[in-house]
Motif scaffolding. Structure first.
Motif, short mmCIF file in Angstrom:
data_model
loop_
_atom_site.label_atom_id
_atom_site.label_comp_id
_atom_site.label_asym_id
_atom_site.label_seq_id
_atom_site.Cartn_x
_atom_site.Cartn_y
_atom_site.Cartn_z
N ALA A 93 14.81 23.96 23.20
CA ALA A 93 15.96 24.54 22.50
C ALA A 93 16.89 23.43 22.02
O ALA A 93 17.29 23.40 20.85
CB ALA A 93 16.71 25.49 23.42
N TYR A 94 17.18 22.47 22.93
CA TYR A 94 18.11 21.43 22.52
C TYR A 94 17.47 20.36 21.68
O TYR A 94 18.16 19.61 20.99
CB TYR A 94 18.89 20.89 23.73
CG TYR A 94 20.02 21.85 23.98
CD1 TYR A 94 21.19 21.74 23.25
CD2 TYR A 94 19.88 22.94 24.82
CE1 TYR A 94 22.21 22.67 23.38
CE2 TYR A 94 20.88 23.87 24.97
CZ TYR A 94 22.05 23.73 24.24
OH TYR A 94 23.04 24.66 24.34
N LEU A 95 16.10 20.30 21.69
CA LEU A 95 15.43 19.39 20.76
C LEU A 95 15.62 19.88 19.33
O LEU A 95 15.82 19.06 18.41
CB LEU A 95 13.95 19.29 21.12
CG LEU A 95 13.11 18.36 20.25
CD1 LEU A 95 13.66 16.96 20.27
CD2 LEU A 95 11.68 18.33 20.74
N THR A 96 15.56 21.20 19.13
CA THR A 96 15.80 21.69 17.76
C THR A 96 17.22 21.36 17.32
O THR A 96 17.46 20.98 16.18
CB THR A 96 15.61 23.22 17.69
OG1 THR A 96 16.56 23.83 18.55
CG2 THR A 96 14.23 23.64 18.08
N ASP A 152 20.38 30.86 17.91
CA ASP A 152 19.09 30.98 17.19
C ASP A 152 18.12 31.83 18.00
O ASP A 152 17.43 32.70 17.45
CB ASP A 152 18.49 29.60 16.96
CG ASP A 152 19.21 28.87 15.85
OD1 ASP A 152 19.87 29.54 15.04
OD2 ASP A 152 19.11 27.63 15.81
N ALA A 153 18.05 31.54 19.31
CA ALA A 153 17.11 32.27 20.16
C ALA A 153 17.45 33.76 20.17
O ALA A 153 16.56 34.61 20.04
CB ALA A 153 17.14 31.72 21.58
N LEU A 154 18.75 34.07 20.29
CA LEU A 154 19.18 35.47 20.28
C LEU A 154 18.79 36.16 18.98
O LEU A 154 18.27 37.28 18.97
CB LEU A 154 20.70 35.55 20.45
CG LEU A 154 21.19 35.66 21.89
CD1 LEU A 154 22.70 35.69 21.91
CD2 LEU A 154 20.63 36.93 22.52
N LYS A 155 19.02 35.46 17.87
CA LYS A 155 18.68 36.02 16.57
C LYS A 155 17.20 36.34 16.49
O LYS A 155 16.80 37.43 16.08
CB LYS A 155 19.07 35.03 15.47
CG LYS A 155 18.77 35.53 14.08
CD LYS A 155 18.72 34.42 13.07
CE LYS A 155 17.44 33.66 13.16
NZ LYS A 155 17.28 32.61 12.16
N LEU A 156 16.36 35.38 16.93
CA LEU A 156 14.91 35.59 16.84
C LEU A 156 14.46 36.72 17.75
O LEU A 156 13.55 37.47 17.43
CB LEU A 156 14.18 34.30 17.19
CG LEU A 156 14.23 33.25 16.10
CD1 LEU A 156 13.74 31.92 16.61
CD2 LEU A 156 13.40 33.67 14.90
#
Lengths: 198, 351
Positions: free
Chosen positions: B40-43, B73-77
């Motif tokens: 997640a933090y790499l993105t 972003d994760a929540l959106k996906l």
């Protein structure tokens, strides 16, 4: 039932089911994927026999390389299921004639005394740090060095033959010549022109 | 009392085999959860770093200085609908993302984080990693075929051909490492790099061409820029995952970034001495491995911001005509160095 036995039946069941699916599914891509699953679960069975080198190489070579190319070809096929099923009854008699001796031969071989269970001793349990890869390497390069080298030469010949058969240099190729492209110099492509202000 | 003893005391009412399985599950979680957070933090790091390289700021709206962006972003996906195309093969369409993600997580089982910290210390560790990374290609192939879309299919064909080609160079590069180390066990490979030479005794020095080739092949294996022809948004929209949306797409994304971290970790372990410290006044430990992984991850992002995409035939030429011959020649060179005990690296090799 110990944990090992549960794992064995899991992988054995998976191997048999997927092997059966390879033959019965209609879609060739599904059949190829089942074959991959079959290899994979066989690798699991080999791991249970403490043959970790062979198991990993089975996954690496067959699943990771051979089947990828298989999938490549199978996916390109234009599959028309109706077309495939059309001649089924017509060829059934011929197919049975071919299949009957095959079943007979396989049955005879499989039921021969060579495959009797008592002929084989159970796999010897090794201590935790046992290096299977080292053992295989040592056997291959000492006791079986000649068969190993001959197999290597045969494979090399096969590679050369396969390339020689498919290489057609007479056909006009559209491949760009990369050496030529890389050797282009700036002066051959660009001309700087001095122009006075207008 | 260690955590392990405490855990077994807590689960002492269970049968031993079950509590062992549970303990392994806990260890797997201890690897996978930080890995997913790193992804997640790499993105986020990617967008920030490429932003600064291109003289922009990058995401800075969600949370303090944009730090909550990956969570958003994760929540959106998660909330998005997964659209399945009408002509798609539904079962395979939904299996493909799992096929892509699973090997990139499973390969972490043998990565040693520390001299004692490793999930499974198996003898054939290097082979295991090679076998599992070669499985990742199925997710891509199956996704491209099951989508029943021309762009997706083209993307997956390109990617499959590329991965198969670079895997050979990668495999030969690893043969060099295993000749130098004399072992397939990743922990033993790191211990073989521990010498009085310090950082110059690590395998990047005797295996320098192989080290470069391995990392570049790793970039090609993960389908990252400049080798990202399988996505190639200017030619084939988004390649193999063009039909995917929502969480199914997110799994491909996770797989790609988890693979990037895996390749960085492997390069650090095989060529840069893993947990070994380059200087005497800071002790060895997991922090060194993390620093080395971060360095290679930065290289991934730097490549993406710097290089234009390779043309397809040039990718194939690089893999087959340049990398493969160099690795084969270097296998001969390194074998000679080991056999003749060439100083300073192999003066006291066992063979």
């Amino acid at each position: 039932m110990s944990f090992e036995v549960i794992v064995f039946y899991l992988f054995a069941g998976l191997t048999l089911t997927s092997a059966f699916l390879v033959i019965v599914v209609r879609n060739p891509v599904h059949a190829a994927l089942s074959l991959i699953l079959c290899f994979f679960s066989s690798a699991g069975l080999w791991l249970l026999l403490e043959a970790e080198f062979l198991a990993i190489v089975l996954v690496l070579v067959y699943v990771g390389a051979v089947m990828v190319l298989f999938m490549f070809v199978v996916m390109m096929l234009d599959i028309n299921l109706a077309e495939i099923r059309k001649g089924f009854l017509k060829y059934l008699a011929l197919a049975l004639v071919v299949v009957a001796p095959m079943i007979l031969i396989i049955g005879t071989v499989a039921s021969s005394s060579y495959f009797d269970m008592p002929r084989y001793s159970a796999a010897v349990k090794q201590v935790a740090g046992h290096n299977n890869t080292y053992e295989i390497g040592k056997e291959l390069f000492t006791k079986y060095v000649w068969p190993f080298e001959i197999a290597a030469v045969i494979l090399l010949v096969a590679i050369v033959a396969a390339i020689a058969l498919t290489l057609r240099t007479t056909r006009q190729l559209k491949n760009p010549n990369v050496e030529q492209q890389l050797s282009v110099e700036r002066d051959k492509r660009i001309r700087l022109v001095d122009m006075g202000a207008e | 009392m260690t955590i392990k003893d405490y855990f077994f005391e807590l689960t002492s009412w269970l049968p031993l085999e079950l509590s062992l399985t549970l303990w392994t599950t806990v260890k797997i979680m201890a690897i996978c959860v930080p890995l997913m957070l790193s992804v997640a933090y790499l993105t986020f790091a990617e967008r920030k770093i490429i932003g600064y390289i291109q003289a922009r700021v990058g995401p800075n709206r969600v949370g303090p200085r944009g730090w909550l962006q990956p969570i958003a972003d994760a929540l959106k996906l998660l909330c998005k609908e997964i659209v399945i195309p009408t002509g798609a093969n539904k079962l395979l369409f939904l299996t493909a993302p799992i096929l892509a993600l699973a090997p990139s997580l499973a390969a972490w089982a043998v990565i040693p984080f520390d001299s004692t910290l490793v999930l499974s210390d198996i003898n054939a560790g290097l082979l295991y990693v090679l076998a599992l990374t070669s499985l990742g290609v199925y997710g891509i192939i199956v996704a491209g075929w099951a989508s029943n879309s021309k762009y997706a299919f083209l993307g997956s064909m390109r990617s499959a051909a590329q991965i198969v080609s670079y895997e050979i160079a990668m495999g030969f590069a690893l043969v060099g490492v295993l000749i130098a180390a004399g072992s397939l066990n990743l922990g033993a490979i790191i211990r073989a790099q521990d010498s009085e030479l310090g950082m110059f005794g690590w395998f990047w020095a005797p295996l320098f061409p192989v080290f470069i080739i391995y990392f570049i092949s790793g970039v090609a294996e993960t389908n990252r820029a400049p080798f990202d022809v399988s996505e190639g948004e200017s030619e084939i929209v988004a390649g193999f995952h063009v039909e995917y949306a929502g969480m199914a797409f997110a799994l491909f994304f996770l797989a790609e970034y988890a693979n990037m971290i895996l390749v960085s970790a492997l390069t650090a372990v095989l060529f840069l001495g893993g947990w070994l410290s380059p200087v005497e006044w800071i002790p060895d430990g997991i922090h060194w491995l993390l620093i080395k992984i971060s360095f290679f991850l930065f290289l991934f992002l730097w490549f993406r911001a710097t290089f234009p995409r390779y043309r397809y035939d040039q990718i194939m030429r690089l893999g087959w005509k340049i990398f493969l011959p160099i690795t084969i020649v270097w296998i001969v060179v390194i074998s000679a160095m080991v056999v003749w005990k060439v100083p300073p690296w192999f003066a006291n090799s066992a063979i």
